[in-house]
Design a protein around this motif. Structure first.
Motif, PDB file in Angstrom:
ATOM      1  N   ALA A  99      32.206  52.222  44.659  1.00  0.00           N
ATOM      2  CA  ALA A  99      33.389  51.855  45.451  1.00  0.00           C
ATOM      3  C   ALA A  99      33.569  50.342  45.514  1.00  0.00           C
ATOM      4  CB  ALA A  99      33.256  52.432  46.861  1.00  0.00           C
ATOM      5  N   LYS A 100      32.467  49.624  45.718  1.00  0.00           N
ATOM      6  CA  LYS A 100      32.537  48.162  45.815  1.00  0.00           C
ATOM      7  C   LYS A 100      32.998  47.548  44.500  1.00  0.00           C
ATOM      8  CE  LYS A 100      31.880  44.058  47.594  1.00  0.00           C
ATOM      9  NZ  LYS A 100      32.839  43.521  48.595  1.00  0.00           N
ATOM     10  N   LEU A 101      32.458  48.046  43.388  1.00  0.00           N
ATOM     11  CA  LEU A 101      32.866  47.507  42.088  1.00  0.00           C
ATOM     12  C   LEU A 101      34.333  47.814  41.811  1.00  0.00           C
ATOM     13  CD1 LEU A 101      32.292  46.104  39.417  1.00  0.00           C
ATOM     14  CD2 LEU A 101      31.441  48.296  38.525  1.00  0.00           C
ATOM     15  N   ALA A 102      34.776  49.024  42.117  1.00  0.00           N
ATOM     16  CA  ALA A 102      36.182  49.374  41.890  1.00  0.00           C
ATOM     17  C   ALA A 102      37.104  48.456  42.675  1.00  0.00           C
ATOM     18  CB  ALA A 102      36.427  50.839  42.272  1.00  0.00           C
ATOM     19  N   GLU A 103      36.766  48.207  43.933  1.00  0.00           N
ATOM     20  CA  GLU A 103      37.559  47.286  44.746  1.00  0.00           C
ATOM     21  C   GLU A 103      37.581  45.892  44.128  1.00  0.00           C
ATOM     22  OE1 GLU A 103      37.647  45.623  49.373  1.00  0.00           O
ATOM     23  OE2 GLU A 103      35.736  46.219  48.465  1.00  0.00           O
ATOM     24  N   THR A 104      36.420  45.420  43.685  1.00  0.00           N
ATOM     25  CA  THR A 104      36.313  44.089  43.085  1.00  0.00           C
ATOM     26  C   THR A 104      37.164  43.972  41.833  1.00  0.00           C
ATOM     27  OG1 THR A 104      34.052  43.840  43.934  1.00  0.00           O
ATOM     28  CG2 THR A 104      34.686  42.424  42.087  1.00  0.00           C
ATOM     29  N   VAL A 105      37.116  44.996  40.983  1.00  0.00           N
ATOM     30  CA  VAL A 105      37.871  44.975  39.725  1.00  0.00           C
ATOM     31  C   VAL A 105      39.368  45.008  39.995  1.00  0.00           C
ATOM     32  CG1 VAL A 105      38.378  46.284  37.621  1.00  0.00           C
ATOM     33  CG2 VAL A 105      36.009  45.985  38.365  1.00  0.00           C
ATOM     34  N   VAL A 106      39.804  45.875  40.902  1.00  0.00           N
ATOM     35  CA  VAL A 106      41.234  45.964  41.223  1.00  0.00           C
ATOM     36  C   VAL A 106      41.743  44.633  41.770  1.00  0.00           C
ATOM     37  CG1 VAL A 106      42.906  47.010  42.792  1.00  0.00           C
ATOM     38  CG2 VAL A 106      41.315  48.460  41.526  1.00  0.00           C
ATOM     39  N   LYS A 107      40.980  44.012  42.651  1.00  0.00           N
ATOM     40  CA  LYS A 107      41.402  42.740  43.236  1.00  0.00           C
ATOM     41  C   LYS A 107      41.370  41.600  42.232  1.00  0.00           C
ATOM     42  CE  LYS A 107      40.415  43.759  48.092  1.00  0.00           C
ATOM     43  NZ  LYS A 107      39.649  43.387  49.316  1.00  0.00           N
ATOM     44  N   SER A 108      40.674  41.792  41.112  1.00  0.00           N
ATOM     45  CA  SER A 108      40.625  40.777  40.055  1.00  0.00           C
ATOM     46  C   SER A 108      41.620  41.075  38.940  1.00  0.00           C
ATOM     47  CB  SER A 108      39.210  40.704  39.468  1.00  0.00           C
ATOM     48  OG  SER A 108      38.261  40.339  40.451  1.00  0.00           O
ATOM     49  N   SER A 109      42.475  42.065  39.146  1.00  0.00           N
ATOM     50  CA  SER A 109      43.411  42.510  38.121  1.00  0.00           C
ATOM     51  C   SER A 109      44.854  42.269  38.556  1.00  0.00           C
ATOM     52  CB  SER A 109      43.186  44.004  37.834  1.00  0.00           C
ATOM     53  OG  SER A 109      41.882  44.223  37.347  1.00  0.00           O
ATOM     54  N   PRO A 110      45.805  42.398  37.644  1.00  0.00           N
ATOM     55  CA  PRO A 110      47.210  42.150  37.989  1.00  0.00           C
ATOM     56  C   PRO A 110      47.701  43.054  39.118  1.00  0.00           C
ATOM     57  CG  PRO A 110      46.937  42.272  35.613  1.00  0.00           C
ATOM     58  CD  PRO A 110      45.633  42.694  36.212  1.00  0.00           C
ATOM     59  N   GLU A 111      48.672  42.564  39.843  1.00  0.00           N
ATOM     60  CA  GLU A 111      49.252  43.321  40.942  1.00  0.00           C
ATOM     61  C   GLU A 111      49.769  44.671  40.437  1.00  0.00           C
ATOM     62  OE1 GLU A 111      52.700  42.800  44.411  1.00  0.00           O
ATOM     63  OE2 GLU A 111      52.252  41.164  43.022  1.00  0.00           O
ATOM     64  N   GLY A 112      49.508  45.716  41.189  1.00  0.00           N
ATOM     65  CA  GLY A 112      49.951  47.050  40.806  1.00  0.00           C
ATOM     66  C   GLY A 112      48.828  47.941  40.329  1.00  0.00           C
ATOM     67  N   MET A 113      47.700  47.333  39.953  1.00  0.00           N
ATOM     68  CA  MET A 113      46.554  48.148  39.569  1.00  0.00           C
ATOM     69  C   MET A 113      45.948  48.776  40.826  1.00  0.00           C
ATOM     70  SD  MET A 113      46.394  48.240  36.389  1.00  0.00           S
ATOM     71  CE  MET A 113      47.306  47.437  35.084  1.00  0.00           C
ATOM     72  N   LYS A 114      45.608  50.070  40.737  1.00  0.00           N
ATOM     73  CA  LYS A 114      45.221  50.816  41.940  1.00  0.00           C
ATOM     74  C   LYS A 114      43.827  51.437  41.865  1.00  0.00           C
ATOM     75  CE  LYS A 114      49.124  50.382  44.243  1.00  0.00           C
ATOM     76  NZ  LYS A 114      49.178  49.671  45.539  1.00  0.00           N
ATOM     77  N   HIS A 115      43.441  51.935  40.700  1.00  0.00           N
ATOM     78  CA  HIS A 115      42.221  52.727  40.616  1.00  0.00           C
ATOM     79  C   HIS A 115      41.382  52.319  39.408  1.00  0.00           C
ATOM     80  CE1 HIS A 115      43.692  55.421  43.739  1.00  0.00           C
ATOM     81  NE2 HIS A 115      44.842  55.493  43.095  1.00  0.00           N
ATOM     82  N   VAL A 116      40.074  52.593  39.506  1.00  0.00           N
ATOM     83  CA  VAL A 116      39.140  52.332  38.418  1.00  0.00           C
ATOM     84  C   VAL A 116      38.328  53.590  38.157  1.00  0.00           C
ATOM     85  CG1 VAL A 116      37.121  50.997  37.684  1.00  0.00           C
ATOM     86  CG2 VAL A 116      38.958  49.876  38.976  1.00  0.00           C
ATOM     87  N   ILE A 117      38.277  54.005  36.890  1.00  0.00           N
ATOM     88  CA  ILE A 117      37.430  55.112  36.477  1.00  0.00           C
ATOM     89  C   ILE A 117      36.445  54.571  35.449  1.00  0.00           C
ATOM     90  CG2 ILE A 117      37.345  57.396  35.393  1.00  0.00           C
ATOM     91  CD1 ILE A 117      38.638  57.460  38.108  1.00  0.00           C
ATOM     92  N   TYR A 118      35.180  54.979  35.570  1.00  0.00           N
ATOM     93  CA  TYR A 118      34.124  54.394  34.751  1.00  0.00           C
ATOM     94  C   TYR A 118      33.751  55.256  33.553  1.00  0.00           C
ATOM     95  CZ  TYR A 118      33.457  51.705  39.061  1.00  0.00           C
ATOM     96  OH  TYR A 118      33.654  50.921  40.160  1.00  0.00           O
ATOM     97  N   GLY A 119      33.248  54.592  32.527  1.00  0.00           N
ATOM     98  CA  GLY A 119      32.651  55.242  31.370  1.00  0.00           C
ATOM     99  C   GLY A 119      31.383  54.504  31.005  1.00  0.00           C
ATOM    100  N   SER A 120      30.854  54.805  29.831  1.00  0.00           N
ATOM    101  CA  SER A 120      29.643  54.112  29.382  1.00  0.00           C
ATOM    102  C   SER A 120      29.862  53.313  28.106  1.00  0.00           C
ATOM    103  CB  SER A 120      28.505  55.115  29.177  1.00  0.00           C
ATOM    104  OG  SER A 120      28.880  56.136  28.271  1.00  0.00           O
ATOM    105  N   SER A 121      31.071  53.419  27.511  1.00  0.00           N
ATOM    106  CA  SER A 121      31.366  52.668  26.295  1.00  0.00           C
ATOM    107  C   SER A 121      32.861  52.409  26.197  1.00  0.00           C
ATOM    108  CB  SER A 121      30.915  53.449  25.051  1.00  0.00           C
ATOM    109  OG  SER A 121      31.758  54.565  24.829  1.00  0.00           O
ATOM    110  N   GLY A 122      33.228  51.474  25.326  1.00  0.00           N
ATOM    111  CA  GLY A 122      34.636  51.152  25.141  1.00  0.00           C
ATOM    112  C   GLY A 122      35.424  52.307  24.546  1.00  0.00           C
TER     113      GLY A 122
END
Length: 425
Positions: A99-122
């Motif tokens: 949860a903390k990482l998702a919040e950090t990533v969203v706040k470091s991204s362009p306005e309008g980004m809302k959610h983060v889903i994780y994987g293990s590779s590109g």
């Protein structure tokens, strides 16, 4: 036998012999045929050492994986600290670190980004980005560019260049439409001929294709066409994101806000495999229908999240951005001097911040340059889809002293490569 004992008790010849017999014989032989007899041993910062002791300056950094340097101590400390309390976690449930990482990533991204889903590779993350776009639009077709690269998993490899796709019969006629990069008319034509496009998938700067820089207004035009026609814009930032352009996401330098951003490689500083897909509200539609429709056991590992949190802490420091801006300018000036001394062989510099492609004469000029730079203690790789361009990717924390050493070795290596480059040109 522990790791250090394996390194100490294994000869370089054994590594090559066993790799040919048990690992990937084709890749091993490919490098040996090019005269690159490299087996990486010790690594530290922006250097690594071959098993036989040869020291190399790393300006490939594994496609951006080691943007903060090899074995960055702050990231290692974060991993060790996390390992005292957590493991990979459970992919079915939320966690404080996810949860903390998702919040950090969203706040470091362009306005309008809302959610983060994780994987293990590109590649896995690209697959999810495509699935998300298809769900959000209820359409199937994906537009991408000729000679692009998005990874080697199912949907990702189908979106890529024939080199990575055809051998495995991964082509999907009708589902993936390829157009030339920087060709607005071709993009407009595709939308005019197809009313069922789910998304356009673009590397902001196509790295494996030789760091082709987009023409002014091109990416904005693509975004406009997506909005006009109800498609989503997926920005593949696996190699270009994470402050390498001087912005957290390279797409921001073009004034474009995508619907989906994909990140991996340097996301955890090269310490633990983790990737992420960053989605706006529309692209997140599938979560409202069935949040368990996509899952990955190792996606969002809590150990990986701890590493990524430290990476974002480092990247968000003002001094990091200041250093990226300084190094980009300083190396550009130095490389231009080297280019002026070798005008018939070193032909150009493609650049956005620390994302650089160096152009050499002849079809395979960058292969020759790579070989001579290797002999002079610099590791950079030619672009596989355009071997006239050398991938040149200095890290975001390199020092002026490092740059001076690098430019000196670059000058020597490129000068020594001159006759061989001209011979093949």
């Amino acid at each position: 036998m522990n790791v250090s004992e394996i390194f100490e008790n294994t000869s370089k010849k054994e590594v090559f012999d066993k790799s040919i017999e048990y690992w990937n014989s084709g890749k091993t032989k490919e490098w040996l045929d090019l005269g690159i007899d490299l087996v990486i041993g010790k690594r530290e910062g922006y250097y690594f050492w071959d098993m036989d002791g040869k020291k190399l300056m790393d300006v490939h950094i594994n496609g951006g994986t080691y943007s903060l340097g090899h074995r960055n101590q702050e990231v290692i400390d974060a991993l060790v600290d996390a390992a005292k309390f957590v493991d990979i976690g459970n992919h079915h449930f939320p966690s404080p670190l996810k949860a903390k990482l998702a919040e950090t990533v969203v706040k470091s991204s362009p306005e309008g980004m809302k959610h983060v889903i994780y994987g293990s590779s590109g590649g896995e993350a690209i697959d999810l980005a495509i699935k998300s776009a298809r769900c959000a639009t209820n359409r199937l077709k994906i537009v991408c560019v000729n000679n692009c690269y998005h990874g080697h998993t199912g949907l990702a490899v189908a979106a890529g260049a024939p080199r990575y796709c055809d051998l495995f019969h991964a082509e999907r006629p009708g589902e993936f439409i390829k157009v030339p990069f920087n060709d607005e008319e071709a993009m407009e034509r595709v939308f005019a001929e197809n009313d069922d496009i789910a998304a356009v998938l673009l590397e902001t700067i196509p790295a494996t294709y030789g760091f082709v820089m987009s023409k002014p207004g091109y990416l904005a035009k693509v975004k406009e066409l997506c909005e006009k026609n109800g498609a989503l814009y997926i920005a593949d930032e696996v190699q270009t994101g994470l402050m390498r352009s001087g912005k957290m996401w390279c797409i921001e330098t073009y004034g474009v806000t995508p619907d989906i951003i994909v990140t991996s490689k340097g996301f955890s500083g090269g310490i633990y495999p983790i990737s992420a897909v960053i989605l706006n509200e529309k692209a997140s539609y599938w979560m409202t229908q069935d949040g368990s429709a996509h899952m990955a056991t190792f996606g969002g590992s809590e150990l990986g999240c701890a590493c990524a949190l430290k990476v974002f802490e480092i990247l968000n420091r003002p001094e990091t951005k200041e250093n990226v801006d300084f190094v980009a300018k300083y190396l550009r000036e130095g490389l231009e001097k080297i280019m002026a001394d070798n005008p018939d062989t070193f032909l150009g510099i493609r650049q956005n911040g620390l994302i650089m492609g160096l152009e050499f004469a002849g079809k395979n000029g960058a292969v020759v340059a790579m070989q001579h730079l290797y002999e002079n203690g610099v590791w950079a790789i030619y672009s596989q889809l355009d071997p006239s361009v050398l991938q040149f990717k200095p890290g975001v924390l390199v020092t002026k002293e490092y740059c001076d050493e690098l430019l000196e070795k670059m000058a020597k290596g490129i000068a020594e490569a001159k006759s061989d480059i001209l011979a093949q040109a």
